[in-house]
Design a protein around this motif. Structure first.
Motif, PDB file in Angstrom:
ATOM      1  N   ASP A   1       0.822  -1.212   0.000  1.00 16.81           N
ATOM      2  CA  ASP A   1       0.000   0.000   0.000  1.00 16.81           C
ATOM      3  C   ASP A   1       0.856   1.263   0.000  1.00 16.81           C
ATOM      4  O   ASP A   1       0.610   2.198  -0.753  1.00 16.81           O
ATOM      5  CB  ASP A   1      -0.913  -0.025   1.225  1.00 16.81           C
ATOM      6  CG  ASP A   1      -1.747   1.227   1.334  1.00 16.81           C
ATOM      7  OD1 ASP A   1      -2.243   1.677   0.283  1.00 16.81           O
ATOM      8  OD2 ASP A   1      -1.903   1.752   2.445  1.00 16.81           O
ATOM      9  N   ASP A   2       1.908   1.271   0.846  1.00 14.82           N
ATOM     10  CA  ASP A   2       2.728   2.473   0.944  1.00 14.82           C
ATOM     11  C   ASP A   2       3.410   2.798  -0.374  1.00 14.82           C
ATOM     12  O   ASP A   2       3.438   3.946  -0.811  1.00 14.82           O
ATOM     13  CB  ASP A   2       3.772   2.302   2.060  1.00 14.82           C
ATOM     14  CG  ASP A   2       3.120   2.323   3.431  1.00 14.82           C
ATOM     15  OD1 ASP A   2       2.049   2.957   3.556  1.00 14.82           O
ATOM     16  OD2 ASP A   2       3.653   1.691   4.360  1.00 14.82           O
ATOM     17  N   ILE A   3       3.957   1.755  -1.023  1.00 15.84           N
ATOM     18  CA  ILE A   3       4.614   1.970  -2.313  1.00 15.84           C
ATOM     19  C   ILE A   3       3.602   2.419  -3.350  1.00 15.84           C
ATOM     20  O   ILE A   3       3.851   3.305  -4.169  1.00 15.84           O
ATOM     21  CB  ILE A   3       5.333   0.678  -2.773  1.00 15.84           C
ATOM     22  CG1 ILE A   3       6.452   0.320  -1.788  1.00 15.84           C
ATOM     23  CG2 ILE A   3       5.889   0.833  -4.182  1.00 15.84           C
ATOM     24  CD1 ILE A   3       7.573   1.320  -1.700  1.00 15.84           C
ATOM     25  N   ASP A   4       2.406   1.820  -3.278  1.00 15.88           N
ATOM     26  CA  ASP A   4       1.322   2.179  -4.187  1.00 15.88           C
ATOM     27  C   ASP A   4       1.021   3.670  -4.064  1.00 15.88           C
ATOM     28  O   ASP A   4       0.955   4.401  -5.051  1.00 15.88           O
ATOM     29  CB  ASP A   4       0.091   1.332  -3.829  1.00 15.88           C
ATOM     30  CG  ASP A   4      -1.054   1.527  -4.798  1.00 15.88           C
ATOM     31  OD1 ASP A   4      -0.763   1.660  -6.006  1.00 15.88           O
ATOM     32  OD2 ASP A   4      -2.200   1.556  -4.344  1.00 15.88           O
ATOM     33  N   GLN A   5       0.868   4.138  -2.818  1.00 24.04           N
ATOM     34  CA  GLN A   5       0.569   5.557  -2.592  1.00 24.04           C
ATOM     35  C   GLN A   5       1.742   6.435  -3.031  1.00 24.04           C
ATOM     36  O   GLN A   5       1.548   7.507  -3.595  1.00 24.04           O
ATOM     37  CB  GLN A   5       0.247   5.798  -1.115  1.00 24.04           C
ATOM     38  CG  GLN A   5      -1.052   5.151  -0.661  1.00 24.04           C
ATOM     39  CD  GLN A   5      -2.235   5.581  -1.501  1.00 24.04           C
ATOM     40  OE1 GLN A   5      -2.291   6.710  -1.976  1.00 24.04           O
ATOM     41  NE2 GLN A   5      -3.175   4.681  -1.714  1.00 24.04           N
ATOM     42  N   LEU A   6       2.976   5.953  -2.769  1.00 25.46           N
ATOM     43  CA  LEU A   6       4.169   6.692  -3.182  1.00 25.46           C
ATOM     44  C   LEU A   6       4.181   6.874  -4.691  1.00 25.46           C
ATOM     45  O   LEU A   6       4.424   7.955  -5.222  1.00 25.46           O
ATOM     46  CB  LEU A   6       5.413   5.923  -2.722  1.00 25.46           C
ATOM     47  CG  LEU A   6       6.779   6.514  -3.031  1.00 25.46           C
ATOM     48  CD1 LEU A   6       6.959   7.824  -2.299  1.00 25.46           C
ATOM     49  CD2 LEU A   6       7.884   5.541  -2.641  1.00 25.46           C
ATOM     50  N   ASN A   7       3.851   5.779  -5.372  1.00 25.84           N
ATOM     51  CA  ASN A   7       3.858   5.801  -6.827  1.00 25.84           C
ATOM     52  C   ASN A   7       2.763   6.702  -7.381  1.00 25.84           C
ATOM     53  O   ASN A   7       2.885   7.273  -8.453  1.00 25.84           O
ATOM     54  CB  ASN A   7       3.697   4.374  -7.352  1.00 25.84           C
ATOM     55  CG  ASN A   7       4.018   4.292  -8.829  1.00 25.84           C
ATOM     56  OD1 ASN A   7       4.995   4.895  -9.269  1.00 25.84           O
ATOM     57  ND2 ASN A   7       3.208   3.582  -9.582  1.00 25.84           N
ATOM     58  N   LYS A   8       1.640   6.832  -6.621  1.00 23.47           N
ATOM     59  CA  LYS A   8       0.545   7.703  -7.072  1.00 23.47           C
ATOM     60  C   LYS A   8       0.792   9.152  -6.664  1.00 23.47           C
ATOM     61  O   LYS A   8      -0.037  10.024  -6.893  1.00 23.47           O
ATOM     62  CB  LYS A   8      -0.774   7.223  -6.476  1.00 23.47           C
ATOM     63  CG  LYS A   8      -1.324   5.979  -7.171  1.00 23.47           C
ATOM     64  CD  LYS A   8      -2.487   5.392  -6.393  1.00 23.47           C
ATOM     65  CE  LYS A   8      -2.923   4.078  -7.026  1.00 23.47           C
ATOM     66  NZ  LYS A   8      -3.756   3.302  -6.111  1.00 23.47           N
TER      67      LYS A   8
END
Lengths: 420, 467, 255
Positions: free
Chosen positions: A137-144
């Motif tokens: 989730d954290d990487i997902d949000q970082l990427n977004k």
């Protein structure tokens, strides 16, 4: 005050009054736009998913697999070591802490994802494949672009080392953004990147079907009775008072009814669309009866008299002439009632539809959630990923509601006759 | 299983229809007599008689079977055991027995449960067997009865219509049954609650904290314990919180709703009306959980930050945020209802006012609104009733702390919030805490009932005036 | 006995409701302190005509009016004219009595209040009393002024509406079939009242009863299908009309 002054004053009052009216209308419309805007800007991210390309070497010997294994044999094999090895190959690490950090950029279901890949693509056995694994989730949000990476390390959950990995992966083109099918197919999950509304969609679907099957026939028959056959007496009056009052009873009271009678007295299965459907049917019934009666009433008496005059019985005049003419109106009333039921949350909470259900329900007697309850459940979670998911669920729910309402309006406009 | 039986009944009933139709044609042709109705009606007659009693019995059986089996099982446990169980324990054992039977049992298996599961299984098979026997005999009896009538060339149309009307009447009784069901389910638990807690302590007590409720057996409470217990269930803070939030909501909804209703009815051109009315009505179609999410995620934090800037302490779950968002939700109810009542004011009254030289706003303020007042009051009362019964917005945005406050920046709690908080998840049955939720529900039901009744009276009076 | 001062002068008046033309090139003069009756079959445009004089047609969105209407030489059919001032000068009584759902007193006091004609309560009381006296209702209602206007009988309601119209002291009173919803006794009372009112006001009355036109009016206009066919003194119109169509209508051949 002179006449002229008074007149000026009166016109100023007129302008002011009109201005208040216009402001109110504009305010109301602005509220709608603001709400929609907030939901959309928060929710659109949930429709995409971040993946990381990982090279996996499906060596059957290492996996202790036979040649040409069946799906079950693969399913029973332990892929853990292979998975960890492949993940660790993504970036050079030193020590246990860095290894842990590296593995945590992936969503915890990596083993299942790798397994599912090889089941579907058996050609890659004994070969090396590049698999796109779901990022955490954290990487997902970082990427977004939603992650506050400028904060000092101790105040964020992504470590500096993970940021390093992430930046390298981006540089190597190993981070992808794809359409998030998980959102529609998965059930609930504790991990926002894996959570989907599949289960609650099905739950809502079963609930609405049960509600429709129970409330529509009863509502239409009851309104035919009240509008066409009911004698003017105390029982009829009492029924009418009941219907009008029930239509305005708070929905949570129906939840208490479901809890007390359906679960308490009759021992129906808890947390299921069946109980939800029955509860909502009882709630929706009076709300459907009222528009149904209105559309029966709108059929002019001349139609009934015409049928009676050729010797039809009262029942025949109603079933052959009045009801067919009133059908579009009753349908549109029913759809609007069902749309309200679809958005209802409070009664479902009371009958236990808030259970955490990972599996998709396959029938109305399986425990499940429903779309609005899912909104409530996820809104209690703090992770950014769940905020996004909640908004996306609202978007899906609103899409259904708007479609239903638009269809009801279409029905009414297309088939409604103006009796003059 | 039930589905298969239902299908069989439908199948048999359909064949009865064709059989009946054919039979009456043959009989009347053979005896050269005139049929009393169209042949189809004879078919319907036979088919309905075959299906309706059987389906009714099947439905009742399905609904009551679990209750009866549960009673049997519990009776078995209590009679074969020397140990005394309270009803919560019995319930738990029953659930375990059921789980064992269904194969998803977890926990420690005791002799009782094992035996219970065996009993459960045998009860089920007995029930299944007797159900089928009873259904078959019912179908045979009713079909034979109607067949006998049919071969005597009965007045099939009248008879079918009688059945039809009876079905219609039964359907309209569902509304009464629902009301009875609501009152019964609320009263049943509430009465139990009021045997523990005095109803006056409940209605007029000023301290609410059900988590402090500790007593499970009502008969053994000492007076000191009761004093502590009654302080857990004084609902005045909830009534106050509910009224307060509803009041904030009405402050938002009534002026905006009323003015936009007036504008749309009296000033707006056809085109503006056509587009803006549906947009405003979207507000009424949005599920309340969405408003709750909006209030908790956007409005609450916004107020807190805004307050901080001015040195005000604003709770992130505040009465203001919940009330404001609830007000927005209620705008369309007020606006479309007042739009309707204003449109119902006859044009001749407006003409009379214009003819003496009144401006539009003077006409609206001094003639139209006074004439529409009962209708407007009715619609505002309906909106109030909606506000006090609204659940999700307050659950998500108003907070849980029960306190008597008139500071809109603090968090408050409402009747509906507490019902949800008490009943969410697993409940301990027979604890005053669970029962108190039903007592709150009963209070809410009567409060809204009275409001709705008065509101509908107003609206009805108004309608009669101009129809 | 007729004076020759023209109060309302209409020239080339055309009125459209959407596509439908309701009045075609109407030219008509209405004289001061007279009763002018407008007759004709239903739908002929006579009501449309009087609703042009106080611009009541403005309320209807699709209505288009062209031509000239002058009151005391002042053009009223243009955008600049203030309809509020205009309607203060030109009162109207409608076909169906339409008292406001207020007390009898408030019904009459409404007009003077909004126009600021009374600066204190005594003055307002006086206006209400005079208006009710002028409309011959005072004796019947003086003891129950705070009862709702809708509690009166039909004829009384219509006289209340007349009182409401004259309370702002207008110059012209338009009456749109004021007796069509009333019984003969109430009608007789209203006709009697008009005899009295014409001493102070110019009255235009639309009526479908030719007998009424003969009884109350000094001048009569005959409308047919949006055209003003003929206008003359009532005497001449009913004894010796110029137009064949008028002759046919007043003798009851059509309409």
């Amino acid at each position: 005050m002179s006449k002229e002054e008074l007149l000026k004053k009166r016109y100023r009052a007129e302008k002011r009054f009109k201005f208040y009216g216009l402001t109110s209308v504009i305010l109301a419309i602005l509220f709608v736009l603001f709400l929609v805007n907030v939901i959309f800007s928060k929710g659109k991210g949930a429709f995409s998913r971040t993946t990381i390309s990982v090279e996996v070497d499906f060596n059957t010997e290492k996996l202790e697999l036979k040649n040409n294994p069946t799906n079950e044999e693969i399913q029973d094999t332990d892929f853990y070591d292979l998975s960890i090895e492949s993940l660790l190959n993504v970036y050079k690490t030193k020590g246990l802490k860095e290894e842990k950090d590296l593995i945590r950029i992936f969503s915890p279901d990596y083993e299942i994802e790798i397994k599912n890949f090889i089941i579907e693509n058996k050609g890659f056995l004994n070969k090396t494949a590049i698999i796109e694994l779901t990022a955490s989730d954290d990487i997902d949000q970082l990427n977004k672009g939603n992650y506050p990476r400028h904060l000092p390390e101790e105040r964020r959950r992504i470590s500096d080392f993970q940021l390093l990995i992430y930046d390298k992966l981006v540089e190597d083109n190993k981070i992808q953004k794809t359409f998030n099918t998980f959102l529609f197919t998965n059930g609930d999950s504790r991990d926002p990147e894996l959570a989907g509304v599949g289960g609650s969609l099905l739950g809502s679907f079963f609930t609405i079907i049960v509600t429709l099957l129970l409330s529509f026939p009863v509502a239409i028959l009851a309104s035919i009775y009240l509008e066409e056959f009911a004698p003017k007496n105390r029982i009829t009056d009492f029924i009418e008072i009941n219907i009008n009052n029930l239509a305005a009873v708070p929905s949570i009271v129906f939840g208490l009814l479901g809890l007390g009678i359906l679960l308490g007295t009759f021992d129906f299965p808890r947390s299921t669309p069946l109980v939800a459907g029955i509860t909502l049917a009882l709630m929706t019934l009076p709300r459907i009866i009222i528009p149904c009666r209105a559309s029966l009433k709108a059929v002019p008496p001349s139609i009934r008299e015409g049928a009676l005059a050729v010797g039809a019985s009262k029942v025949q005049s109603v079933t052959h002439h009045v009801v067919p003419l009133a059908i579009p109106g009753t349908l549109s009333g029913t759809i609007i009632g069902l749309a309200q039921a679809l958005g209802e949350t409070a009664p479902l909470i009371l009958i236990g539809m808030v259970a955490f259900v990972v599996d998709l329900p396959s029938s109305p007697v399986d425990p499940s959630a429903s779309l609005p309850v899912q909104v409530y459940l996820w809104s209690e979670q703090a992770e950014r990923g769940f905020v996004e998911k909640t908004s996306a669920t609202i978007m899906i729910l609103l899409t259904f509601l708007i479609t239903m309402n638009a269809f009801a309006v279409y029905l009414r406009q297309k088939f409604e006759r103006r009796w003059s | 299983m039930n589905l298969a039986i239902l299908l069989l009944i439908v199948l048999f009933s359909t064949s009865c229809f064709f059989f009946g139709r054919k039979k009456i044609i043959n009989i009347t042709a053979a005896n050269k007599i005139r049929m009393n109705a169209l042949p189809d009606y004879y078919g319907y007659y036979l088919a309905l008689w075959c299906a309706i009693p059987a389906v009714l019995i099947l439905a009742f059986w399905t609904v009551f079977e679990p209750t009866i089996i549960k009673a049997f099982i519990i009776n078995n446990i209590t009679s074969s055991n020397l140990k005394e169980f309270n009803s919560d324990e019995l319930n738990l054992i029953y659930q375990q027995i059921k789980a064992l039977y269904l194969g998803n049992f977890t926990g420690t298996l005791t002799e009782e449960i094992r035996r219970g599961a065996e009993n459960y299984k045998s009860f089920l098979s007995i029930a299944e067997g007797s159900k089928i026997v009873i259904l078959i005999s019912i179908v045979i009896v009713t079909t034979l009865y109607s067949y006998k009538k049919l071969i005597n060339n009965n007045k099939a149309r009248e008879d079918v219509e009688k059945i039809f009307k009876a079905v219609l009447f039964t359907c309209s009784l569902v509304a009464i049954l629902t009301t009875i069901g609501i009152i019964f389910s609320l009263l049943f638990e509430s009465i139990k609650f009021f045997t523990t807690i005095n109803i006056f302590d409940f209605l007029f007590g000023t301290s609410w904290s059900p988590q402090r409720a500790f007593v499970r057996d009502a008969s053994t409470i000492t007076p000191e314990e009761y004093n502590e217990l009654k302080d857990a269930f004084g609902s005045v803070p909830l009534f106050a919180g509910t009224a307060f939030i509803a009041f904030i909501a009405m402050i938002v909804a009534v002026p905006i709703g009323l003015f936009s209703g007036i504008y749309l009815a009296e000033y707006a051109s056809k085109k503006v009306r056509k587009y803006s009315k549906p947009i405003i009505e979207i507000l009424a179609g949005i599920p309340t959980v969405v408003y709750g999410f909006f209030a908790a995620l956007t409005v609450g934090p916004f107020f807190r930050e805004f307050g901080e800037r001015f040195g005000l302490e604003v709770s992130s779950e505040s009465a203001l945020a919940a009330g404001l968002v609830m007000g927005v939700m209620i705008i369309p109810y007020v606006s479309s209802l007042s739009d309707d009542v204003i449109n119902a004011v006859p044009q001749s009254l407006r003409d009379g006012s214009y003819a003496v030289g009144a401006t539009k706003s003077e006409t609206i303020k001094k003639v139209v609104i006074p004439a529409a007042l009962p209708g407007i009051v009715g619609s505002v009362l309906l909106a109030v009733s909606r506000a006090i019964g609204e659940t999700m917005i307050v659950v998500m945005a108003a907070g849980l702390a029960a306190r008597l406050t008139i500071n809109p920046l603090e968090s408050t709690t409402t009747i509906t919030t507490q019902i949800v908080m008490i009943l969410i998840g697993d409940q301990e049955f027979d604890s005053p805490k669970t029962q108190s939720a039903f007592a709150l529900g009963l209070t809410l039901f009567f409060a809204t009932l009275i409001l709705n009744y008065i509101a509908l009276r107003f609206v009805k009076k108004y309608r009669e005036k101009y129809e | 006995m007729t004076n020759n001062k023209v109060k309302i002068k209409t020239e080339k008046l055309d009125v459209f409701y959407g596509q439908k033309q309701a009045l075609k090139n109407v030219n008509l003069e209405i004289f001061n302190r007279e009763v002018t009756a407008l007759i004709g079959p239903s739908g002929c445009g006579k009501s449309t005509y009087i609703r042009c004089i106080n611009r009541m047609n403005d309320v209807i969105e699709t209505c288009k009016i062209s031509g000239s209407i002058k009151i005391d030489g002042q053009e009223i059919n243009n955008k600049q004219i203030d309809v509020v001032r205009l309607r203060e000068r030109i009162g109207m009584v409608f076909q169906k009595p339409n008292p406001f759902p207020k007390s009898i007193y408030d019904n009459v006091a409404y007009g003077p209040q909004i126009h600021g004609l009374a600066d204190h309560k005594d003055k307002l009381d006086q206006i209400v009393q005079t208006s009710l006296k002028k409309s011959a209702l005072w004796e019947e209602v003086k003891d129950r002024l705070d009862e709702p206007g809708t509690s009166l009988s039909g004829g009384q309601q219509q006289r209340l509406c007349i009182a409401r119209a004259i309370s702002v002291n207008p110059e012209v009173i338009l009456m749109d079939e004021p007796c069509s919803a009333l019984d003969p006794i109430a009608t007789a009372k209203i006709e009697e009242l008009m005899e009295e009112l014409k001493k102070t006001f110019t009255i235009v009355i639309v009526t479908h009863s030719m007998a009424q036109a003969v009884r109350v009016s000094q001048r009569t206009g005959f409308f047919h299908l949006g055209n003003l066919i003929e206008v003359d003194t009532t005497d001449k119109m009913f004894k010796n009309p110029n137009n064949k169509m008028t002759q046919d209508y007043i003798t009851g051949r059509f309409g």
